[in-house]
Design an enzyme around this catalytic site. Structure first.
Site, PDB file in Angstrom:
ATOM      1  N   CYS A 142       0.816  -1.216   0.000  1.00  0.00           N
ATOM      2  CA  CYS A 142       0.000   0.000   0.000  1.00  0.00           C
ATOM      3  C   CYS A 142       0.851   1.269   0.000  1.00  0.00           C
ATOM      4  CB  CYS A 142      -1.000  -0.017   1.151  1.00  0.00           C
ATOM      5  SG  CYS A 142      -2.419   1.086   0.854  1.00  0.00           S
ATOM      6  N   LYS A 163     -11.732   8.440  -0.471  1.00  0.00           N
ATOM      7  CA  LYS A 163     -11.059   7.213  -0.060  1.00  0.00           C
ATOM      8  C   LYS A 163     -11.532   6.026  -0.895  1.00  0.00           C
ATOM      9  CE  LYS A 163      -9.983   4.332   3.952  1.00  0.00           C
ATOM     10  NZ  LYS A 163     -10.181   4.120   5.409  1.00  0.00           N
ATOM     11  N   HIS A 234      -3.845  -3.856   0.051  1.00  0.00           N
ATOM     12  CA  HIS A 234      -3.661  -4.527   1.341  1.00  0.00           C
ATOM     13  C   HIS A 234      -3.990  -6.020   1.240  1.00  0.00           C
ATOM     14  CE1 HIS A 234      -2.704  -1.276   4.107  1.00  0.00           C
ATOM     15  NE2 HIS A 234      -3.617  -0.520   3.516  1.00  0.00           N
ATOM     16  N   GLU A 236      -2.746  -8.313   2.794  1.00  0.00           N
ATOM     17  CA  GLU A 236      -2.604  -8.957   4.109  1.00  0.00           C
ATOM     18  C   GLU A 236      -3.870  -8.843   4.956  1.00  0.00           C
ATOM     19  OE1 GLU A 236      -1.708  -4.657   5.146  1.00  0.00           O
ATOM     20  OE2 GLU A 236      -1.597  -5.971   3.395  1.00  0.00           O
ATOM     21  N   ARG A 248     -14.666   2.445  12.683  1.00  0.00           N
ATOM     22  CA  ARG A 248     -13.790   3.468  13.277  1.00  0.00           C
ATOM     23  C   ARG A 248     -14.046   4.836  12.664  1.00  0.00           C
ATOM     24  NH1 ARG A 248      -8.101   2.931  10.951  1.00  0.00           N
ATOM     25  NH2 ARG A 248      -9.277   3.917   9.255  1.00  0.00           N
TER      26      ARG A 248
END
Length: 300
Positions: A142, A163, A234, A236, A248
């Site tokens: 990333c 985003k 990402h 992972e 969040r």
């Protein structure tokens, strides 16, 4: 095969509950074997969660792996107690004389900053430079992928309108590359970022080749032959990470978009759908096998 870890890492017990064989340093010392030495520069905010994500994927290899976590001395860690870092992470200056078979550098929540404005850019640049000689192959994830492309090849990043978050379909564009051996022509991967890299800028650099990309998210995997592998996403992430980020950000009042192609019917109350785990596992296994184990010298 087992992953060799410091005895103090709390993640060991969590991995054992997942039937992942994590061996302590004391036990590993009694085995006559040349394990792969993998260093991890973990600059994600939640250290323990990222440790678990990465170690879960590294454990799928048949190779024994010794993992060393690195910390930056020029970065102010806000989400992790220094006592935890002092116990489980080594500062870069303590390992810079050593050689490693592989290095993983994670993403970081600093995408909106210019690289030179990141407080630890100088130290990170030193690690990038150090890896040229001291590491067989480096895997950038990333933001680290964007930063690595900028440092090594001058490829700039650009801001997205909003985003990018969700699970997206990608296409293998270089089927001959061993990094994607065994992957379906089309596969899925997670993204969670505010910036991107231009395909046209990548193609200007003769040393770089695009291995996989997406119509929606752009360039995904870029390599310079295997010494450096840049993954602009990402892989992972586990099943629940995007949900945790969504909750969040919602709690912070950011009003984020629902991660795309993630919740059934785009309903955050429903269990996320797993579409990328097997592809990510194979990606890491291929990296370890073809670009680390089969390339690295037996004796440095």
């Amino acid at each position: 095969m087992p992953i060799r870890l410091k005895e103090t890492l709390p993640v060991i017990e969590k991995l054992k509950k997942e039937n992942i064989f994590a061996m302590t340093e004391e036990r590993a010392m009694h085995q006559d074997i040349r394990e792969l030495k993998i260093a991890v520069l973990n600059i994600m905010p939640d250290k323990e969660e990222t440790e678990r994500h990465l170690l879960r994927l590294l454990s799928n290899s048949p190779l024994q792996i010794e993992v060393t976590f690195i910390r930056l001395t020029t970065h102010k860690y806000k989400n992790t107690p220094m006592s935890y870092l002092l116990k489980n992470y080594l500062p870069f200056y303590q390992i810079e004389h050593k050689y490693y078979d592989g290095l993983i550098i994670t993403g970081a929540p600093v995408e909106k900053l210019a690289y030179e404005d990141v407080d630890y850019w100088g130290e990170l640049s030193a690690i990038f430079e150090w890896s040229r000689i001291h590491v067989t192959s480096t895997l950038y994830l990333c933001w680290a992928a964007q930063a690595g492309l900028y440092y090594h090849y001058g490829v700039p990043k650009y801001d997205l309108d909003k985003k990018l978050s969700g699970i997206f379909r990608h296409t293998v564009t270089d089927t001959s590359n061993e990094l994607v051996r065994g992957l379906d022509k089309n596969f899925y991967a997670p993204h969670s970022r505010y910036t991107g890299i231009s395909r046209d800028e990548i193609l200007k650099v003769n040393e770089l080749s695009i291995i996989a990309e997406s119509d929606e998210t752009g360039v995904y995997i870029v390599s310079d032959g295997g010494k450096n592998i840049f993954v602009n996403g990402h892989p992972e992430y586990d099943l629940y990470r995007l949900a945790e980020e969504y909750i969040r950000d919602t709690d912070k009042g950011i009003s984020p978009d629902i991660p795309k192609n993630y919740f059934p019917d785009d309903d955050p109350d429903k269990e996320p759908e797993s579409r990328w785990i097997s592809a990510s596992s194979l990606l890491f296994s291929n990296w370890l096998n073809y670009f680390v184990y089969q390339i690295t010298p037996y004796e440095f």
